[in-house]
Design a protein around this motif. Sequence first.
Motif, short mmCIF file in Angstrom:
data_model
loop_
_atom_site.label_atom_id
_atom_site.label_comp_id
_atom_site.label_asym_id
_atom_site.label_seq_id
_atom_site.Cartn_x
_atom_site.Cartn_y
_atom_site.Cartn_z
N PRO A 166 -7.52 12.87 -25.00
CA PRO A 166 -8.01 13.38 -23.58
C PRO A 166 -8.04 12.25 -22.54
N THR A 167 -7.86 12.59 -21.10
CA THR A 167 -8.04 11.65 -20.19
C THR A 167 -8.67 12.34 -18.97
N GLN A 168 -9.51 11.33 -18.17
CA GLN A 168 -10.10 12.17 -16.99
C GLN A 168 -9.46 11.50 -15.82
N LEU A 169 -8.27 10.71 -15.80
CA LEU A 169 -7.49 10.35 -14.80
C LEU A 169 -7.18 11.42 -14.07
N THR A 170 -6.75 11.31 -12.61
CA THR A 170 -6.09 12.12 -11.93
C THR A 170 -4.76 11.43 -11.52
N PRO A 171 -3.71 12.04 -12.21
CA PRO A 171 -2.37 11.35 -12.10
C PRO A 171 -1.82 11.64 -10.58
N LEU A 172 -1.25 10.43 -10.28
CA LEU A 172 -0.60 10.47 -8.86
C LEU A 172 1.00 10.16 -8.99
N ALA A 173 1.81 10.87 -8.55
CA ALA A 173 3.36 10.36 -8.23
C ALA A 173 3.16 9.01 -7.59
N GLN A 174 4.03 8.20 -8.08
CA GLN A 174 4.20 6.93 -7.55
C GLN A 174 5.40 6.83 -6.44
N ILE A 200 -9.48 32.36 -24.23
CA ILE A 200 -8.29 31.76 -24.50
C ILE A 200 -7.98 30.65 -23.13
N TYR A 201 -8.02 29.40 -23.22
CA TYR A 201 -7.73 28.43 -22.04
C TYR A 201 -6.31 28.17 -22.27
N ALA A 202 -5.54 28.71 -21.16
CA ALA A 202 -4.20 28.32 -20.93
C ALA A 202 -4.28 27.02 -20.25
N VAL A 203 -5.13 26.72 -19.09
CA VAL A 203 -5.19 25.57 -18.48
C VAL A 203 -6.74 25.35 -18.37
N ALA A 204 -7.30 24.09 -18.53
CA ALA A 204 -8.80 24.04 -18.81
C ALA A 204 -9.39 22.81 -17.79
N ASP A 205 -10.08 23.29 -16.76
CA ASP A 205 -10.62 22.62 -15.80
C ASP A 205 -9.85 21.31 -15.30
N LEU A 206 -8.69 21.51 -14.78
CA LEU A 206 -7.82 20.47 -14.53
C LEU A 206 -7.90 19.96 -13.21
N ASP A 207 -8.11 18.75 -12.96
CA ASP A 207 -7.93 18.15 -11.81
C ASP A 207 -6.62 17.43 -11.66
N LEU A 208 -5.76 17.41 -10.75
CA LEU A 208 -4.50 16.72 -10.18
C LEU A 208 -4.34 16.64 -8.93
N THR A 209 -3.82 15.45 -8.73
CA THR A 209 -3.13 15.16 -7.12
C THR A 209 -1.94 14.68 -7.29
N VAL A 210 -0.86 15.28 -6.68
CA VAL A 210 0.58 14.87 -6.59
C VAL A 210 0.82 14.42 -5.29
N GLN A 211 1.45 13.29 -5.08
CA GLN A 211 1.77 12.88 -3.48
C GLN A 211 3.24 13.41 -3.18
N MET A 225 1.00 -1.35 -0.01
CA MET A 225 -0.08 -0.25 0.00
C MET A 225 0.89 1.25 0.17
N ASN A 226 0.54 2.28 -0.88
CA ASN A 226 1.29 3.41 -0.83
C ASN A 226 0.75 4.39 0.42
N SER A 227 1.65 4.72 1.29
CA SER A 227 1.22 5.55 2.26
C SER A 227 1.55 7.08 2.20
N LYS A 228 1.96 7.59 0.99
CA LYS A 228 2.27 8.80 0.70
C LYS A 228 0.98 9.85 0.97
N LYS A 229 1.30 10.91 1.45
CA LYS A 229 0.07 12.04 1.52
C LYS A 229 0.11 12.77 0.35
N ALA A 230 -1.14 13.41 0.06
CA ALA A 230 -1.02 14.44 -1.18
C ALA A 230 -0.37 15.74 -0.70
#
Length: 238
Positions: A230-238, A24-35, A1-6
């Motif tokens: 296009p992807t709807q995934l929320t990327p997570l750093a491993q 003009i959208y430089a960034v458009a409705d972006l969801d992102l989580t990085v641990q 299990m990955n115990s890292k926090k966001a």
Amino acid sequence: MNSKKALIELRGVSKTYRKGGETIYAVADLDLTVQETGMVAIVGPSGSGKSTLLHILGAMDRPTSGEIVVAGQSVNQLSQRDLTRFRRQTVGFVFQTFNLIPNLTALENVALPMEFNGVPKATRLARSKSLLERFQLGPRLKHRPRELSGGEMQRVAIARAVANEPRLVLADEPTGNLDSRSGQIIYEVLREISRERTVIVVTHAEDLAKLADHVIHIRDGRLVDAEGAPTQLTPLAQ
């Protein structure tokens, strides 16, 4: 299990500009989580929004809409004064053009941000020396930028970026002005410090991006997969 926090959470973040009657959208409705800890590469062509995203993450630019939380702090709600303090204490920056002060030595360049944070002189000089030696620059402590190679200047810049022990380091095309060998060394240095903190690198170099723990592709301000879909995934750093 990955115990890292966001460490970073973006929810519905957009950055827009007006050009004539067009939005003009430089960034458009972006969801992102990085641990917490690890290295993330943001890859995309020129004009894709990757640098805008990096500036938003570092609180150098405010989004038009959406919420940003970094290290538990809602960045959207900070005053300009608090934003300055947040950047100084939480974020370290590495730029393509190094941005070293030409009349200061390598040691003095690294020590400078600690002076702004009120670190005693003896402590900041000792920490600067230790960082430069860690990055194989012990013989260059008293050299000024004009006496250093491009790769050496960038290593000084990285040492400066981590001098205040930030939890987040943001690097904008850090190898853009370097030859391939020097670029490889810089990525190895960034990879090393990512064991202790989160490092996010903006680049168009796919081969170097592969050294990161996770690669995020961006095009037209939106997250896409490696093929550009296009992807709807929320990327997570491993």
